[in-house]
Design a protein around this motif. Structure first.
Motif, mmCIF file in Angstrom:
data_model
loop_
_atom_site.group_PDB
_atom_site.id
_atom_site.type_symbol
_atom_site.label_atom_id
_atom_site.label_comp_id
_atom_site.label_asym_id
_atom_site.label_seq_id
_atom_site.Cartn_x
_atom_site.Cartn_y
_atom_site.Cartn_z
ATOM 1 N N ASP A 152 8.594 17.664 -8.024
ATOM 2 C CA ASP A 152 7.662 17.827 -6.915
ATOM 3 C C ASP A 152 6.841 16.548 -6.763
ATOM 4 O O ASP A 152 7.053 15.575 -7.489
ATOM 5 C CB ASP A 152 6.778 19.062 -7.122
ATOM 6 N N THR A 153 5.905 16.531 -5.848
ATOM 7 C CA THR A 153 5.144 15.307 -5.593
ATOM 8 C C THR A 153 4.177 14.966 -6.725
ATOM 9 O O THR A 153 3.642 13.866 -6.769
ATOM 10 C CB THR A 153 4.354 15.418 -4.278
ATOM 11 N N LEU A 154 3.971 15.890 -7.658
ATOM 12 C CA LEU A 154 3.139 15.624 -8.834
ATOM 13 C C LEU A 154 3.956 15.104 -10.004
ATOM 14 O O LEU A 154 3.407 14.812 -11.063
ATOM 15 C CB LEU A 154 2.391 16.891 -9.246
ATOM 16 N N GLY A 155 5.279 15.027 -9.845
ATOM 17 C CA GLY A 155 6.142 14.523 -10.901
ATOM 18 C C GLY A 155 6.629 15.588 -11.865
ATOM 19 O O GLY A 155 7.181 15.261 -12.914
ATOM 20 N N PHE A 205 9.124 9.514 -16.616
ATOM 21 C CA PHE A 205 8.425 8.319 -16.154
ATOM 22 C C PHE A 205 7.011 8.626 -15.661
ATOM 23 O O PHE A 205 6.383 7.776 -15.049
ATOM 24 C CB PHE A 205 9.215 7.656 -15.019
ATOM 25 N N ASN A 206 6.494 9.821 -15.905
ATOM 26 C CA ASN A 206 5.181 10.204 -15.390
ATOM 27 C C ASN A 206 4.043 9.354 -15.936
ATOM 28 O O ASN A 206 3.031 9.178 -15.272
ATOM 29 C CB ASN A 206 4.898 11.682 -15.663
ATOM 30 N N SER A 207 4.169 8.834 -17.148
ATOM 31 C CA SER A 207 3.085 8.036 -17.733
ATOM 32 C C SER A 207 3.148 6.571 -17.306
ATOM 33 O O SER A 207 2.290 5.792 -17.695
ATOM 34 C CB SER A 207 3.149 8.135 -19.253
ATOM 35 N N GLY A 208 4.157 6.191 -16.545
ATOM 36 C CA GLY A 208 4.299 4.801 -16.109
ATOM 37 C C GLY A 208 5.316 4.025 -16.920
ATOM 38 O O GLY A 208 5.720 2.940 -16.532
ATOM 39 N N PHE A 245 0.807 -1.212 0.000
ATOM 40 C CA PHE A 245 0.000 0.000 0.000
ATOM 41 C C PHE A 245 0.843 1.266 0.000
ATOM 42 O O PHE A 245 0.316 2.353 0.148
ATOM 43 C CB PHE A 245 -0.919 0.012 1.218
ATOM 44 N N VAL A 246 2.133 1.148 -0.176
ATOM 45 C CA VAL A 246 3.025 2.298 -0.184
ATOM 46 C C VAL A 246 3.039 2.899 -1.589
ATOM 47 O O VAL A 246 3.162 2.187 -2.577
ATOM 48 C CB VAL A 246 4.455 1.879 0.241
ATOM 49 N N TYR A 247 2.885 4.215 -1.673
ATOM 50 C CA TYR A 247 2.871 4.900 -2.956
ATOM 51 C C TYR A 247 4.117 5.760 -3.098
ATOM 52 O O TYR A 247 4.601 6.337 -2.128
ATOM 53 C CB TYR A 247 1.627 5.774 -3.089
ATOM 54 N N ALA A 248 4.602 5.880 -4.306
ATOM 55 C CA ALA A 248 5.798 6.676 -4.569
ATOM 56 C C ALA A 248 5.479 8.159 -4.433
ATOM 57 O O ALA A 248 4.345 8.590 -4.601
ATOM 58 C CB ALA A 248 6.326 6.384 -5.963
ATOM 59 N N GLN A 249 6.494 8.940 -4.159
ATOM 60 C CA GLN A 249 6.325 10.376 -4.017
ATOM 61 C C GLN A 249 6.584 11.116 -5.329
ATOM 62 O O GLN A 249 6.487 12.326 -5.379
ATOM 63 C CB GLN A 249 7.257 10.906 -2.938
ATOM 64 N N ASN A 250 6.943 10.404 -6.391
ATOM 65 C CA ASN A 250 7.168 10.987 -7.712
ATOM 66 C C ASN A 250 8.333 11.963 -7.754
ATOM 67 O O ASN A 250 8.418 12.789 -8.644
ATOM 68 C CB ASN A 250 5.906 11.681 -8.223
ATOM 69 N N ARG A 251 9.253 11.902 -6.820
ATOM 70 C CA ARG A 251 10.381 12.837 -6.779
ATOM 71 C C ARG A 251 11.423 12.551 -7.851
ATOM 72 O O ARG A 251 12.250 13.400 -8.127
ATOM 73 C CB ARG A 251 11.050 12.794 -5.404
#
Length: 126
Positions: free
Chosen positions: A70-73, A44-47, A16-22
């Motif tokens: 930032d946390t939004l990538g 890598f924002n699109s996966g 259940f851990v989510y990445a912070q997109n840093r």
């Protein structure tokens, strides 16, 4: 028995851990002869890994490079160990040769030649 239950809970809860997109955008570079310079990066924002290029970027990168999002990538800034550039690929104010010294003079303008020579750590609330 409590030890095993705790161990099983720890293993299952990591799902259940989510990445912070840093680290969603990696700024890389290559030199294409005399100016203009062309740089590339990986998004890598699109996966999946999606490459892109930036034309007319003034910062070269030799071995040292680091970037942070930032946390939004979205890219915040990146460095080659000698300069720091913002998301618009402009040198930040007072960041020209921020790492001044005899060793860094050898690497100007290509960037530091030290593998893993820079790290950017997020500072929460700033």
């Amino acid at each position: 028995m409590k030890k095993y239950c705790l161990l099983i809970w720890v293993i299952l809860s990591t799902g259940f851990v989510y990445a912070q997109n840093r680290d969603n955008i990696w700024m890389l570079a290559y030199y294409a002869g005399p100016a203009p310079y062309f740089s590339c990066g990986i998004n890598f924002n699109s996966g999946v890994a999606d490459t892109f290029t930036v034309e007319e970027k003034k910062m070269l990168m030799y071995f040292t490079n680091a970037s942070i999002c930032d946390t939004l990538g979205q890219l915040l800034f990146y460095t080659n160990g000698l300069y720091i550039a913002n998301r618009n690929h402009d040198t930040l104010f007072n960041s020209h040769l921020f790492n001044d010294g005899a060793l860094t003079d050898f690497y100007v303008p290509e960037g530091m030649g030290i593998p893993q020579g820079a790290i950017i750590l997020p500072r929460p609330e700033h």
